[in-house]
Scaffold this active site. Sequence first.
Site, PDB file in Angstrom:
ATOM      1  N   SER A 216     -10.923  51.323  12.835  1.00  9.52           N
ATOM      2  CA  SER A 216     -11.274  52.367  11.878  1.00  9.52           C
ATOM      3  C   SER A 216     -12.781  52.463  11.655  1.00  9.52           C
ATOM      4  O   SER A 216     -13.263  53.463  11.119  1.00  9.52           O
ATOM      5  CB  SER A 216     -10.564  52.140  10.542  1.00  9.52           C
ATOM      6  OG  SER A 216     -10.840  50.840  10.040  1.00  9.52           O
TER       7      SER A 216
ATOM      8  N   GLY B  62     -12.194  45.460   5.901  1.00 16.44           N
ATOM      9  CA  GLY B  62     -13.646  45.512   5.733  1.00 16.44           C
ATOM     10  C   GLY B  62     -14.436  46.181   6.827  1.00 16.44           C
ATOM     11  O   GLY B  62     -15.664  46.064   6.857  1.00 16.44           O
ATOM     12  N   SER B  63     -13.784  46.942   7.718  1.00 18.94           N
ATOM     13  CA  SER B  63     -14.534  47.567   8.815  1.00 18.94           C
ATOM     14  C   SER B  63     -15.517  48.617   8.299  1.00 18.94           C
ATOM     15  O   SER B  63     -16.629  48.749   8.823  1.00 18.94           O
ATOM     16  CB  SER B  63     -13.576  48.183   9.834  1.00 18.94           C
ATOM     17  OG  SER B  63     -12.795  49.210   9.251  1.00 18.94           O
ATOM     18  N   TRP B  64     -15.116  49.395   7.274  1.00 19.70           N
ATOM     19  CA  TRP B  64     -16.043  50.400   6.739  1.00 19.70           C
ATOM     20  C   TRP B  64     -17.191  49.725   6.002  1.00 19.70           C
ATOM     21  O   TRP B  64     -18.330  50.203   6.046  1.00 19.70           O
ATOM     22  CB  TRP B  64     -15.293  51.380   5.836  1.00 19.70           C
ATOM     23  CG  TRP B  64     -14.603  52.459   6.611  1.00 19.70           C
ATOM     24  CD1 TRP B  64     -14.104  52.363   7.882  1.00 19.70           C
ATOM     25  CD2 TRP B  64     -14.344  53.800   6.193  1.00 19.70           C
ATOM     26  NE1 TRP B  64     -13.542  53.548   8.279  1.00 19.70           N
ATOM     27  CE2 TRP B  64     -13.667  54.449   7.263  1.00 19.70           C
ATOM     28  CE3 TRP B  64     -14.587  54.514   5.035  1.00 19.70           C
ATOM     29  CZ2 TRP B  64     -13.252  55.774   7.192  1.00 19.70           C
ATOM     30  CZ3 TRP B  64     -14.175  55.840   4.943  1.00 19.70           C
ATOM     31  CH2 TRP B  64     -13.520  56.463   6.018  1.00 19.70           C
TER      32      TRP B  64
ATOM     33  N   ASP C 255     -10.917  46.008  -3.344  1.00 19.39           N
ATOM     34  CA  ASP C 255      -9.553  46.046  -2.824  1.00 19.39           C
ATOM     35  C   ASP C 255      -8.697  45.075  -3.627  1.00 19.39           C
ATOM     36  O   ASP C 255      -9.200  44.075  -4.148  1.00 19.39           O
ATOM     37  CB  ASP C 255      -9.510  45.666  -1.337  1.00 19.39           C
ATOM     38  CG  ASP C 255      -8.243  46.170  -0.651  1.00 19.39           C
ATOM     39  OD1 ASP C 255      -8.343  47.106   0.155  1.00 19.39           O
ATOM     40  OD2 ASP C 255      -7.147  45.638  -0.936  1.00 19.39           O
TER      41      ASP C 255
ATOM     42  N   ASP D  97      -8.109  46.339  -9.044  1.00 21.84           N
ATOM     43  CA  ASP D  97      -7.405  47.614  -8.996  1.00 21.84           C
ATOM     44  C   ASP D  97      -8.415  48.734  -9.243  1.00 21.84           C
ATOM     45  O   ASP D  97      -9.123  48.725 -10.256  1.00 21.84           O
ATOM     46  CB  ASP D  97      -6.310  47.614 -10.066  1.00 21.84           C
ATOM     47  CG  ASP D  97      -5.465  48.877 -10.070  1.00 21.84           C
ATOM     48  OD1 ASP D  97      -5.823  49.850  -9.374  1.00 21.84           O
ATOM     49  OD2 ASP D  97      -4.446  48.897 -10.782  1.00 21.84           O
TER      50      ASP D  97
ATOM     51  N   ASP E 153     -10.774  54.519   2.647  1.00 26.75           N
ATOM     52  CA  ASP E 153      -9.954  54.607   3.851  1.00 26.75           C
ATOM     53  C   ASP E 153      -8.559  54.053   3.581  1.00 26.75           C
ATOM     54  O   ASP E 153      -7.837  53.678   4.498  1.00 26.75           O
ATOM     55  CB  ASP E 153     -10.631  53.843   5.005  1.00 26.75           C
ATOM     56  CG  ASP E 153      -9.943  54.067   6.342  1.00 26.75           C
ATOM     57  OD1 ASP E 153      -9.413  55.178   6.554  1.00 26.75           O
ATOM     58  OD2 ASP E 153      -9.929  53.135   7.173  1.00 26.75           O
TER      59      ASP E 153
ATOM     60  N   LYS F 275      -9.594  59.367   2.884  1.00 23.57           N
ATOM     61  CA  LYS F 275      -8.535  59.634   3.849  1.00 23.57           C
ATOM     62  C   LYS F 275      -7.434  60.472   3.199  1.00 23.57           C
ATOM     63  O   LYS F 275      -7.074  60.260   2.038  1.00 23.57           O
ATOM     64  CB  LYS F 275      -7.925  58.332   4.367  1.00 23.57           C
ATOM     65  CG  LYS F 275      -6.767  58.549   5.333  1.00 23.57           C
ATOM     66  CD  LYS F 275      -6.084  57.250   5.701  1.00 23.57           C
ATOM     67  CE  LYS F 275      -6.919  56.446   6.640  1.00 23.57           C
ATOM     68  NZ  LYS F 275      -6.196  55.241   7.141  1.00 23.57           N
TER      69      LYS F 275
END
Length: 299
Positions: free
Chosen positions: A25, A53-55, A77, A93, A118, A158
């Site tokens: 992603s 954590g890719s973004w 997250d 949250d 995302d 998204k």
Amino acid sequence: MGKTNKDKRDLYYRRAKEEGWRARSAYKLLQIDQQFDILSGVTRAVDLCAAPGSWSQVLSSKLNSSTTSSAKIVAVDLQPMTPIEGVTTIQADITHPSTLQQILDCFENELADFVCSDGAPDVTGLHDLDEYVQHQLVWSALQLATCILRPGGTLIAKIFRGKDIDIIYAQFAKFFERVVCAKPRSSRGTSLEAFLVCLNYKPILHWTPKLINNQSTSEFFAGANLMGAATKTATTVGANHEERAIVEFIACGDVNDIDSDASYAIDGDFKRLDPVQKPTAPPYKTALEMKRRGELARR
């Protein structure tokens, strides 16, 4: 990304492991930025529903690429996330008021330039249900964004395109000067997934967004006159209808790049790579522990 994933023939998946991204992603955000140049000048960014954590990796790479950079990046997250250099991680949250305050504390009470999400639900295969749950995530992202985004800021979220997505377009357009539906080339064409690119945030006049615990989305946006707002059309005078809109649809990424829907052959000298980041809290962990203790029985 695991070592024996069914997507091992997906070159975006394989490239991500080779280049050190935690998930394929990452290329979606990279291709959106390539199209819209959304990260230029960003010094405070928030990544919602960030795990694995890719973004956040992309944000850290882009915003902290120079020694003089002082960008602040916050990743949020519910799941625990292995730390990333240059990123402050909050396990919380996104709908809770305390999360908003934690983010503002990281920014020393300054507002963010950029917010992205995302996040997606666990897909059930029931399209109407999946679309509904995804839209709730999108609205939660907008809720938080209206509280922490500076005027002129950017939101990326998204979405799942469905029959009522034009309602989402119309409502988001009330908060931003330009709303675009973007489809990165790394996003499979067979998927309903796309991304709302919302540019130049413009706060609603005479409305102050305020997160309250256990408050519904409708209650939050009541003062902005969005949720459930009725409009009249020329063809149905006197009838109530949700306001709808059509926005630009833009494909992002080089047309000569990898086809995300294609299945590529694996070379004979192919070597399996270890995951860039192993799962920190896999959903099957509890079940495995129960099985080891003999607490799971066949039914």
